[in-house]
Design a protein around this motif. Structure first.
Motif, short mmCIF file in Angstrom:
data_model
loop_
_atom_site.label_atom_id
_atom_site.label_comp_id
_atom_site.label_asym_id
_atom_site.label_seq_id
_atom_site.Cartn_x
_atom_site.Cartn_y
_atom_site.Cartn_z
N GLY A 1 0.81 -1.20 0.00
CA GLY A 1 0.00 0.00 0.00
C GLY A 1 0.85 1.26 0.00
N ARG A 2 1.94 1.25 0.75
CA ARG A 2 2.81 2.43 0.80
C ARG A 2 3.48 2.68 -0.55
N VAL A 3 3.87 1.62 -1.22
CA VAL A 3 4.54 1.79 -2.52
C VAL A 3 3.58 2.43 -3.53
N VAL A 4 2.36 1.92 -3.61
CA VAL A 4 1.42 2.51 -4.59
C VAL A 4 0.98 3.90 -4.16
N ASP A 5 0.92 4.16 -2.85
CA ASP A 5 0.56 5.50 -2.38
C ASP A 5 1.64 6.51 -2.74
N SER A 6 2.87 6.04 -2.93
CA SER A 6 3.95 6.95 -3.29
C SER A 6 3.92 7.32 -4.77
N GLY A 7 3.01 6.73 -5.52
CA GLY A 7 2.89 7.03 -6.94
C GLY A 7 3.56 6.03 -7.85
N ARG A 8 4.16 5.00 -7.28
CA ARG A 8 4.80 3.99 -8.11
C ARG A 8 3.84 2.84 -8.38
N SER A 9 4.07 2.16 -9.50
CA SER A 9 3.33 0.94 -9.79
C SER A 9 4.09 -0.25 -9.23
N VAL A 10 3.38 -1.35 -9.07
CA VAL A 10 3.96 -2.56 -8.50
C VAL A 10 3.72 -3.73 -9.43
N ARG A 11 4.75 -4.54 -9.61
CA ARG A 11 4.59 -5.84 -10.26
C ARG A 11 4.83 -6.91 -9.19
N LEU A 12 3.80 -7.69 -8.92
CA LEU A 12 3.95 -8.77 -7.95
C LEU A 12 4.69 -9.93 -8.59
N LEU A 13 5.55 -10.57 -7.80
CA LEU A 13 6.41 -11.64 -8.28
C LEU A 13 6.29 -12.84 -7.35
N VAL A 14 6.38 -14.03 -7.91
CA VAL A 14 6.36 -15.25 -7.12
C VAL A 14 7.48 -16.17 -7.59
N GLY A 15 7.81 -17.15 -6.76
CA GLY A 15 8.85 -18.10 -7.12
C GLY A 15 8.42 -19.54 -7.03
N ASP A 16 7.14 -19.75 -6.72
CA ASP A 16 6.59 -21.09 -6.59
C ASP A 16 5.10 -21.01 -6.83
N ASP A 17 4.54 -22.06 -7.38
CA ASP A 17 3.10 -22.06 -7.66
C ASP A 17 2.26 -21.82 -6.41
N ILE A 18 2.78 -22.25 -5.24
CA ILE A 18 1.99 -22.08 -4.02
C ILE A 18 1.91 -20.62 -3.59
N ASP A 19 2.75 -19.76 -4.18
CA ASP A 19 2.71 -18.33 -3.86
C ASP A 19 1.60 -17.59 -4.61
N ALA B 1 -6.69 -7.16 -2.01
CA ALA B 1 -6.92 -6.45 -0.75
C ALA B 1 -6.44 -5.00 -0.83
N VAL B 2 -5.26 -4.79 -1.41
CA VAL B 2 -4.71 -3.43 -1.51
C VAL B 2 -5.58 -2.58 -2.44
N LEU B 3 -6.01 -3.14 -3.57
CA LEU B 3 -6.84 -2.38 -4.50
C LEU B 3 -8.22 -2.10 -3.90
N ALA B 4 -8.73 -3.03 -3.11
CA ALA B 4 -10.05 -2.81 -2.50
C ALA B 4 -10.00 -1.66 -1.50
N GLU B 5 -8.87 -1.48 -0.83
CA GLU B 5 -8.71 -0.38 0.12
C GLU B 5 -8.52 0.96 -0.58
N ARG B 6 -8.22 0.91 -1.89
CA ARG B 6 -7.93 2.13 -2.66
C ARG B 6 -8.72 2.10 -3.97
N PRO B 7 -10.02 2.26 -3.91
CA PRO B 7 -10.86 2.13 -5.12
C PRO B 7 -10.53 3.16 -6.19
N TRP B 8 -9.81 4.21 -5.84
CA TRP B 8 -9.45 5.23 -6.83
C TRP B 8 -8.29 4.82 -7.71
N LEU B 9 -7.57 3.74 -7.34
CA LEU B 9 -6.43 3.30 -8.12
C LEU B 9 -6.87 2.57 -9.38
N ALA B 10 -6.12 2.73 -10.45
CA ALA B 10 -6.36 1.93 -11.66
C ALA B 10 -5.97 0.48 -11.38
#
Length: 420
Positions: free
Chosen positions: A254-272, A282-291
């Protein structure tokens, strides 16, 4: 075969481990070593005993059989009955797997455990799982005269005595041992293994090709997400550990996107993957104004695909070991939110120890400050990271000759069909 005719004999190499099961780092290690074998020993047949044999066959084009007989089963809903059935299934699995591993091992001149954190206890692994498989492999190799090589593996001294015995015995019986860092070699020594003649070999993933980095700012930060529940010794508090981690990382996102940066989520295993999807939602639901594209998540299946995603990011914050390693290999300024000594050793090797954090005591304020500092140093750090990665890649290529020598000197074995 006619009377008096000699059986056909050939060298055969078998690769062994938790491969094809959704962990991109494990499969990247397989991919790297397989490419080396095809280049340096093109006439030697190679097959695999893997946790995901179908994936291995389809993706890497080599025959594969299943590592484990026990795939679990339905639950009755009655706790005592389920415990009894599980104990029975595990007991049967130990015997059946030992027999299957022995049948597979005796067909090979050389059996290789290709990298991975196979001898570590940083994740939740029971003694009768990977430790037992490795012990059965080592005992079978000794019984049938098969050379066993554990190549650039990670190791830690497990607190559980049975796990320590099984892993230590497997390491002692190996014909060749190499470790991916000094900490792993020291851990093997603590388990009673004579490591005086063993070498530290850079992680096998260093042999993988990396895409070129453009060097242009993207405004995007990569954040690695992990299904984190602690180590085996922390199993009793696994639920609370997971809740604390997810709350901290969600706050950070949430802090990263609030700073104006975009985020790419990354995983290293299918279970992630489910964890990443839940955090994004969850983060987008808390910030409905975000694209919707303020937080992007496109799951991948290999380290190559992962590197294509991260190579032009401004920075990466990750926990999975090979997520951290491959970002550094691509020259991406990286923060490690680690769960073992291997992360600290890796970051030290790249000269960026100051950007290491501990997942168990993750402080979001501290992590946010660390990201700000990393982004400020990015232009200077990237060339340094690429130079160090090139040095590690060359060191790996130079030292893999010890494995080549083992294959060259191994005796031929009678050809038999691969056991199923």
């Amino acid at each position: 075969m006619s009377a008096g005719q000699e059986p056909v004999r050939t060298k055969r190499v078998g690769l062994f481990g938790k491969l094809g099961a959704g962990n991109y780092g494990n499969d990247g290690s397989l991919e790297a070593l397989l490419a080396h074998l095809r280049s340096h020993h093109p006439s030697v047949p190679v097959d695999c005993m893997a946790a995901g044999p179908t994936v291995v066959e389809e993706r890497y084009g080599i025959p594969a059989v299943d590592l484990s007989w026990d795939r679990g089963g339905p639950r009755s809903g009655f706790r005592l009955l389920d415990r009894g059935l599980t104990a029975l299934r595990v007991g049967m699995g130990l015997a059946i797997d030992a027999w299957r591993i022995a049948c597979w091992t005796r067909q090979h001149s050389v059996a290789i455990v290709p990298g991975m954190g196979t001898f570590e206890s940083t994740m939740q692994v029971r003694p009768w799982q990977t430790p037992w498989s490795l012990f059965a492999l080592a005992m079978s190799a000794r019984a049938f005269g098969t050379s066993l090589a554990v190549v650039s593996v990670g190791a830690s001294n497990p607190p559980d005595p049975l796990t320590r015995i099984l892993l230590g015995r497997a390491l002692r019986l190996a014909s060749h041992r190499s470790f991916r860092d000094e900490q792993s070699r020291a851990a093997a020594s603590e388990m009673g293994v004579d490591t005086s003649h063993d070498v530290v070999l850079p992680d096998l993933a260093f042999a993988l090709s990396t895409p070129p980095r453009s060097g242009r700012a993207s405004g995007i930060v990569g954040v690695g997400v992990i299904a984190w529940y602690g180590a085996e010794s922390e199993r009793a508090g696994a639920g609370a550990i997971n809740v604390r981690y997810r709350a901290a990382l969600q706050d950070f996102l949430g802090r990263v996107v609030d700073s104006g940066r975009s985020v790419r989520l990354l995983v290293g295993d299918d279970i992630d993957v489910p964890v990443a999807m839940d955090m994004r939602d969850a983060v987008l639901a808390e910030r409905p104004w975000l694209a919707a594209d303020a937080i992007v998540f496109d799951p991948v299946s290999t380290l190559g695909e992962y590197m294509s995603q991260v190579v032009d990011l401004d920075a990466v914050v990750a926990s999975r070991f090979h997520n951290v390693l491959c970002a550094l290999m691509c020259g991406v300024p990286t923060i490690a939110v680690g769960y073992g000594d291997k992360h600290r050793m890796l970051m030290k090797r790249f000269g960026v120890s100051r950007f290491s954090h501990e997942i168990r005591s993750l402080d979001v304020d501290d992590l946010e400050r660390s990201l700000d500092g990393l982004l400020a140093e990015g232009d200077r750090l990237s060339p340094q990271l690429l130079d160090l990665a090139a040095e590690q890649r060359q060191a790996l290529v130079d030292r893999l000759s010890t494995v080549d020598d083992l294959i060259s000197s191994a005796r031929s074995r009678t050809m038999r069909p691969v056991a199923t």
